[in-house]
Design an enzyme around this catalytic site. Structure first.
Site, PDB file in Angstrom:
ATOM      1  N   SER A  46       0.835  -1.208   0.000  1.00 59.34           N
ATOM      2  CA  SER A  46       0.000   0.000   0.000  1.00 59.34           C
ATOM      3  C   SER A  46       0.868   1.256   0.000  1.00 59.34           C
ATOM      4  O   SER A  46       0.374   2.352  -0.258  1.00 59.34           O
ATOM      5  CB  SER A  46      -0.933   0.010   1.232  1.00 59.34           C
ATOM      6  N   GLU A 116      -0.147 -12.458  -0.958  1.00 65.59           N
ATOM      7  CA  GLU A 116      -1.570 -12.456  -1.316  1.00 65.59           C
ATOM      8  C   GLU A 116      -1.923 -13.781  -1.995  1.00 65.59           C
ATOM      9  O   GLU A 116      -1.191 -14.246  -2.871  1.00 65.59           O
ATOM     10  CB  GLU A 116      -1.881 -11.280  -2.265  1.00 65.59           C
ATOM     11  N   GLU A 183      -9.276  -9.818   4.231  1.00 68.94           N
ATOM     12  CA  GLU A 183      -9.619  -8.443   3.826  1.00 68.94           C
ATOM     13  C   GLU A 183     -10.996  -8.384   3.171  1.00 68.94           C
ATOM     14  O   GLU A 183     -11.286  -9.128   2.217  1.00 68.94           O
ATOM     15  CB  GLU A 183      -8.552  -7.890   2.863  1.00 68.94           C
TER      16      GLU A 183
HETATM   17  O1  KIV Z   1      -0.458  -3.505   1.584  1.00 66.25           O
HETATM   18  C1  KIV Z   1      -1.040  -3.403   2.680  1.00 66.25           C
HETATM   19  O2  KIV Z   1      -0.915  -2.413   3.401  1.00 66.25           O
HETATM   20  C2  KIV Z   1      -1.872  -4.497   3.089  1.00 66.25           C
HETATM   21  C3  KIV Z   1      -2.756  -4.276   4.279  1.00 66.25           C
HETATM   22  C4  KIV Z   1      -4.044  -4.945   4.093  1.00 66.25           C
HETATM   23  C5  KIV Z   1      -2.101  -4.751   5.506  1.00 66.25           C
HETATM   24  O3  KIV Z   1      -1.851  -5.532   2.510  1.00 66.25           O
END
Ligand code: KIV
Length: 266
Positions: A46, A116, A183
């Protein structure tokens, strides 16, 4: 206090104590998050959206993730530091996954890595875990799959997709993940997954029954303006505080108030 370990995560689940987690990407904020006693800091991809100003997380590179994780590790005394495998750092092969995940531990001071995916990365999770790299799996809304998912949409709403996510949760656990990030999935599904798994679940938009919670730091402190997801909560608006402070500084310079004698040398 010593560093939080994956054993502490498991103990917290067994003792029904909530696990706290936030993202961080730089030294000053990682230090604040650590000082606040948060259990784990994830250096999420993120970073692409909240720090680099990108549209989504896809362009973030492995070198950028190592750079940010290193800085965060330097700031942290107690929290577990978790690196986040960016898009295309593991999809092409298990070897890529091991090599890139290994870099977080070897070159950036992390003690765990997030990936992921569920079933499609089970072999990767197994191989990385066998290589002594503790893995957090991430299912539900997986932002690296936005183009397949057609946007940032809640997952597991139909009976069939909920069943698939429950299966994926078990697959991730069986493959050796030490915890599972959920999520944007319905509360009831997150509760069921949390009750069925022996590893801790960490929710973001997955309701209150998960073993722990994570949020993106910039949502929490009001430094990401483009949108605030329904599941996030802004506890302070640092953007407004910073804006006001900078406006006052500008005005004081323009009016000759700053610097005063106090900030000057004799
Ligand atoms: O990239 C990110 O910040 C995440 C959050 C859901 C922890 O994957």
């Amino acid at each position: 206090m010593s560093k939080i370990t994956i054993q502490d995560f498991l103990k917290k689940k067994a003792g029904h104590k909530k696990i706290t987690m936030l993202t961080a990407y730089d030294y000053p904020f990682a230090k604040i998050v650590d000082e606040a006693g948060i259990d784990a800091i994830i250096v999420g991809d993120s970073v692409g959206m909240v720090v680099q100003g990108l549209e989504n997380t896809l362009p973030v590179t492995m070198d950028e993730m190592i750079y940010h994780t290193n800085i965060v590790s330097r700031a942290v005394k107690n929290a577990m530091v978790i690196g986040d495998l960016p898009f295309m750092s593991y999809q092409a092969s298990i070897e890529d996954a091991i090599r890139n995940a290994g870099r977080f531990l070897k070159d950036a001071g992390a003690s765990a890595v997030k990936i992921e995916g569920g079933a499609e990365v089970a072999a990767h999770i197994r191989a990385m875990t066998k290589s002594d790299i503790p893995i957090m799996a991430h299912i539900g809304l997986t932002p690296q799959s936005i183009h397949r998912m057609g946007g940032y949409k809640i997952q597991g709403k139909t009976e069939e997709s909920a069943k698939k996510l429950l299966e994926e949760a078990h697959i991730a656990e069986d493959a050796g993940a030490f915890s599972l990030l959920l999520e944007a999935i319905p509360i009831g599904l997150a509760k069921k997954i949390t009750e069925e798994l022996s590893i801790p679940t960490i929710g973001i938009g997955a309701g209150p029954y998960c073993d722990g919670q994570v949020l993106v730091l910039h949502d929490v402190i009001g430094l990401f303006e483009r949108f605030l997801p329904k599941f996030a909560k802004r506890y302070v608006n640092l953007k407004d505080e910073a804006l006001n402070a900078i406006k006052v500084y500008k005005e004081e310079v323009e009016k000759g108030i700053f610097p005063s004698e106090e900030q000057s040398f004799k």
